[in-house]
Design an enzyme around this catalytic site. Structure first.
Site, short mmCIF file in Angstrom:
data_model
loop_
_atom_site.label_atom_id
_atom_site.label_comp_id
_atom_site.label_asym_id
_atom_site.label_seq_id
_atom_site.Cartn_x
_atom_site.Cartn_y
_atom_site.Cartn_z
N PRO A 1 0.83 -1.21 0.00
CG PRO A 1 -0.04 -1.05 2.15
CD PRO A 1 0.72 -1.96 1.26
N GLY B 1 1.21 8.72 0.87
CA GLY B 1 1.89 9.89 0.32
C GLY B 1 3.35 9.66 0.01
CB SER C 1 5.83 11.16 3.87
OG SER C 1 4.85 10.54 4.70
CB SER D 1 5.09 13.54 6.92
OG SER D 1 4.11 12.88 7.74
CB SER E 1 1.80 11.87 5.43
OG SER E 1 1.44 12.89 6.35
NE ARG F 1 4.09 -8.46 6.88
CZ ARG F 1 4.96 -9.21 7.57
NH1 ARG F 1 5.92 -8.61 8.25
NH2 ARG F 1 4.88 -10.51 7.57
CG LEU F 2 -2.30 -7.33 10.32
CD1 LEU F 2 -2.92 -6.79 11.60
CD2 LEU F 2 -2.07 -8.84 10.43
CB ILE G 1 -6.27 1.20 6.32
CG1 ILE G 1 -5.64 0.32 7.39
CG2 ILE G 1 -7.29 2.15 6.93
CD1 ILE G 1 -4.67 1.04 8.30
CE1 TYR H 1 12.72 14.90 14.57
CE2 TYR H 1 10.57 13.91 14.95
CZ TYR H 1 11.54 14.35 14.09
OH TYR H 1 11.33 14.29 12.74
#
Length: 567
Positions: free
Chosen positions: A135, A138, A140, A205, A209, A270-271, A274, A474
């Site tokens: 999937p 955007g 980012s 982002s 995004s 992975r599942l 969305i 951060y």
């Protein structure tokens, strides 16, 4: 053809927008002093697209025909530019490699579904034919969540959700909006704002995004102190899976076993894929302000943010930079003119007279929203809370400038890459009691790593995303290295930072996801049993690994991606 917006293939953002230093007189001297890099020399430009050797698509005509039946003829694209754009995210590793023409495993086709039903058909089609689906929102992502395994022999389909970009419904009473997963931040907010609402989720982002990407990576926004992380904001969702459509209703709370919603959050494709998310939204506030403050040290700023977090104050942003990042911020400012020049100089002299060491100064931004009276009360509360820590308010001007430029920082990374410096970010979260020791450990580990690889570099940090029990730290770091093996030296630095997170009691990532960049440390973060649980979940839903294989958990060594042979 599709009308979907994409970033440029070789860097951040859109063509024609870039960072410029000429109007920032302190920036070039700062970079020369801290990183040993002369940015006044002309930058090295990436390869032209026609200089790339793009691997041919492996899509057969039979598969092409079946894909066209699912999404329509114009929504099945195999042009080289589209495939390269969808091959990687925007991590420093991605950009170094793609600028050098090292493309890795490129998707064979990009498809643009126009409905949930089409996405569900694509998932079934991929499983039935043993294909790979990745999937794409955007583009980012900076954790390696988008690229395919280098040795993947199966046909790879990039599923671009860009056509699914609408607010579908809005429940005014509940404050819930159902929005398609491909909606990018600005478009999503514009649709909500027209109706008087906001999601309040503004990650770095934001401009490039998507909502689905935020959910798939457990994103956090700059205003999460008020609005919560995307895990708090997401109340329900719809996802196409190999077993059919997963429907999670937007209930305020449930007691129905392990949370399936939590399983989907951070699952990185992975599942399943969305397609729709129901989120809690808020009325657009009457007043919105970002105020700037100075603290005599980063440690003092951390203590002040802690007091704010456990107080009755209700702020939207609580951010404080260390002295390193504060110096960087000053270096990126434009030349002061007129009275502002003298006001700034006078302020510094005033602080020095109070006994402050200006080299240790820590700059903070704190956000306020609500009615005028509410904001006035909150500012008064914050003023009283920060005073014991030496906090000093410097007004709304710097905060307004930060608010205007907060999404532009990634352009600086491209500018530095052009001139021979690899810059990146890593973030963690830890309890308040561990934040300062963790910070000290990361700085020491990074500087040791830079000495080990014999390269000049710089690391800086800010605190953001405060919680009752702790906060996010951060870090931004860069090394000066324009050699072909820059990623080998970068990996030494990246590994040092990540391992210092774990050693200091922090998590390996607060909001940038796992992908392949961070998965080698998953056992240290959530224990071997936790990794086994996640692996069992993925294998149970997707036993043939048709859905974005190799992400979140893999068997690679720390700092080394199993997806690439270019380190």
């Amino acid at each position: 053809m599709t009308g979907v917006k994409h970033m440029k293939w070789w860097g951040w953002g859109v063509d024609g927008v870039a960072f410029h230093y000429e109007d920032k007189p302190r920036f070039a001297p700062f970079v020369l002093e801290k990183v040993g890099l002369d940015i006044t020399t002309p930058g090295r430009q990436p390869l032209q697209f026609d200089e790339l050797t793009v691997p041919a698509s492996q899509l057969t005509e039979d598969l092409r025909g079946q894909l066209r039946e699912i999404v329509g003829e114009d929504q099945v694209v195999t042009e080289d530019l589209e495939r390269v754009v969808h091959a990687k995210g925007k991590s420093v590793r991605d950009l170094v490699r793609i600028r050098a023409g090292k493309l890795g495993r490129v998707p064979d086709v990009v498809v643009y579904p126009g409905s949930h039903e089409e996405v569900q058909s694509l998932v079934k089609f991929a499983v039935d034919n043993d294909l790979v689906l990745i999937p794409f929102g955007g583009g980012s992502n900076i954790a390696g969540s988008l690229e395919a395994p280098l040795n993947e022999q199966r046909t790879i389909i990039s599923v671009d959700l860009g056509r699914l970009d609408q607010v579908l419904s809005l429940d005014d009473d509940a404050g819930l909006a159902t929005i398609q997963a491909g909606a990018q931040g600005p478009d999503l907010e514009e649709q909500l704002n027209r109706r008087g609402w906001t999601l309040g989720h503004f990650p770095d982002s934001f401009t490039h995004s998507t909502l689905g990407g935020w959910v798939a990576t457990r994103s956090s926004g700059m205003q999460s102190d008020k609005y919560g992380d995307i895990a708090d904001i997401t109340r329900g969702l719809r996802m196409a899976t190999p077993e059919g459509t997963l429907e999670l209703r937007p209930l305020p709370s449930t007691s129905t076993g392990p949370s399936v919603r939590e399983m989907v959050l951070g699952s990185e494709g992975r599942l399943g894929i969305i397609t729709e998310v129901t989120v809690q939204v808020h009325r657009v506030p009457e007043v919105r302000e970002i105020q700037a403050y100075f603290f005599p040290s980063f440690a003092a700023g951390i203590r002040a943010m802690h007091d704010i977090a456990r107080s009755e104050a209700q702020v939207t942003v609580s951010r404080v930079s260390d002295d390193r990042e504060t110096a960087f911020s000053f270096a990126t400012q434009k030349q002061s003119k007129g009275m502002s020049k003298y006001v700034t100089a006078g302020l510094m002299k005033f602080l020095e007279a109070r006994g402050w060491d200006i080299d240790q100064l820590a700059m903070s931004f704190i956000g306020f929203e609500g009615s005028k009276s509410h904001v006035t009360r909150q500012k008064a509360m914050v003023k009283a809370l920060i005073a014991p820590h030496g906090g000093f308010g410097v007004g709304q001007g710097p905060g307004a400038l930060y608010d205007q430029k907060k999404f532009d920082t990634p352009y600086i990374r491209d500018f530095l890459l052009d001139r021979g410096a690899a810059a990146d970010v890593s973030e963690t979260a830890a309890p308040w009691s561990k934040l300062k020791p963790l910070y000290d450990g990361v700085i020491a580990a990074a500087e040791k790593a830079m000495a080990e690889v014999e390269r000049e570099g710089y690391i800086m940090c800010h605190l953001s995303h405060s919680y009752h029990s702790g906060a996010c730290l951060y870090f931004t770091f860069a090394i000066a290295d324009d050699s072909p093996d820059v990623l080998q030296r970068y990996d030494v630095l990246k590994r040092a930072v990540q391992e210092a997170f774990i050693a200091g009691g922090g998590t390996l990532s607060h909001h940038h996801a796992v992908g392949v960049e961070h998965s080698p440390w998953m056992e240290a973060d959530i224990s071997p049993v936790g990794v086994q649980m996640i692996s069992s979940l993925f294998n149970g839903v997707d036993p043939k690994q048709n859905l974005n294989p190799g992400k979140v958990v893999h068997t690679g060594q720390p700092g080394i991606s199993v997806l690439s042979d270019e380190q």
